[in-house]
Enzyme design. Sequence first.
Site, PDB file in Angstrom:
ATOM      1  CG  ASP A  46      -1.892   1.137   1.266  1.00  6.03           C
ATOM      2  OD1 ASP A  46      -1.874   1.972   0.331  1.00  6.03           O
ATOM      3  OD2 ASP A  46      -2.687   1.209   2.214  1.00  6.03           O
ATOM      4  CB  THR A  72      -4.534   7.976 -11.491  1.00  2.79           C
ATOM      5  OG1 THR A  72      -5.474   6.954 -11.155  1.00  2.79           O
ATOM      6  CG2 THR A  72      -3.127   7.379 -11.572  1.00  2.79           C
ATOM      7  CE1 TYR A 109       5.839   2.860 -17.329  1.00  2.00           C
ATOM      8  CE2 TYR A 109       5.470   1.767 -15.215  1.00  2.00           C
ATOM      9  CZ  TYR A 109       5.853   1.718 -16.540  1.00  2.00           C
ATOM     10  OH  TYR A 109       6.273   0.526 -17.074  1.00  2.00           O
ATOM     11  CE1 TYR A 135      -1.718  11.787 -11.169  1.00  2.00           C
ATOM     12  CE2 TYR A 135      -1.694  13.188 -13.118  1.00  2.00           C
ATOM     13  CZ  TYR A 135      -1.461  11.967 -12.513  1.00  2.00           C
ATOM     14  OH  TYR A 135      -0.968  10.921 -13.257  1.00  2.00           O
ATOM     15  CE  LYS A 139       2.801  10.250 -11.438  1.00  2.52           C
ATOM     16  NZ  LYS A 139       2.986   8.834 -11.017  1.00  2.52           N
ATOM     17  CD1 TRP A 160      -3.342  13.079 -22.750  1.00  4.00           C
ATOM     18  CD2 TRP A 160      -4.380  12.997 -24.723  1.00  4.00           C
ATOM     19  NE1 TRP A 160      -3.664  14.362 -23.091  1.00  4.00           N
ATOM     20  CE2 TRP A 160      -4.304  14.339 -24.303  1.00  4.00           C
ATOM     21  CE3 TRP A 160      -4.969  12.713 -25.951  1.00  4.00           C
ATOM     22  CZ2 TRP A 160      -4.810  15.393 -25.064  1.00  4.00           C
ATOM     23  CZ3 TRP A 160      -5.466  13.757 -26.707  1.00  4.00           C
ATOM     24  CH2 TRP A 160      -5.400  15.080 -26.268  1.00  4.00           C
TER      25      TRP A 160
END
Length: 309
Positions: A46, A72, A109, A135, A139, A160
């Site tokens: 987690d 996300t 990623y 967000y 990131k 995308w």
Amino acid sequence: MKMLITGARGQVGRALLHSLAIHGEVVAATRDGSVDNVTLPTTALDLGRPAALADILTRIDPDVIINAAAYTAVDRAESEPELAHCVNAEAVGALGRWAADAGVPVVHYSTDYVFPGQGDCPLRESDPTGPRSVYGHSKLAGEAALRESDADHLILRTAWVYDAQGKNFLRTMLRLGAERDRLTVVDDQHGTPTSANLIATATAHVLQHWLAADTATRHAQSGVYHLVAGGRTTWCGFARAIMDRAVQVGLLARAPQVEPITTTDFPTPARRPAWSVLDTTRIRETFDIELPAWEVGLDAVIAELTGAR
């Protein structure tokens, strides 16, 4: 080689299970340790609990970590900034620190949302960042945390993302296309639709080349790379392409009218980048990889959906 894939229930995570299984032992990690329709070893991990990650990683003892897990929910992040930062930044730093101590490389990623979304030329890895959403900030902080951990790493920025499964733009368009005669879709945001399968197969290719290199080369190749399909379009252009192909193969009886609107016509809690076209020269030249046009990936996903009917 034992590869730990986090976020194994997500679009990219599921695709990675298939693309990497032929290259070694794969351990699939999710928040609760369950993955449907998978015979691979699974574990609970987690990212919302960064302090617990080191003990779990020591128990699993992977040779490489592929982190496909992330917070996300772009719009919800505006009201949950602490959770977004915990998962997308603090946990990534914890993964990196354990990996640095253990001598384990990390693939992680990231996203086009780290950029301010301005311009008219494909964005390079070295171009200035400047996220406009919670967000995006979380990131970008994750990128910095992994870089500062001193672990050998590849940060693959993509954009995308869609797949034949899960919650994504393509599946939403197909659902709405079956329900409505007319749709309005934003036409002033530019980017490149990129299938989860392309990301996974490209990751497998890049990872093989990277891990086969000597230690000095692998360290020198660590850093940020852009990974998207070739070409570009808008969300409206993508929607029209989806509808056209869906009608051709019988997924839809008829195509609804898809009308363009502007971003201001469709307000959202989080600001979307207007320009998300990423330059992929670095990853293509460094790892000798071809990235086909986005239409090729769309055709493959439509074919998968057609075969699954």
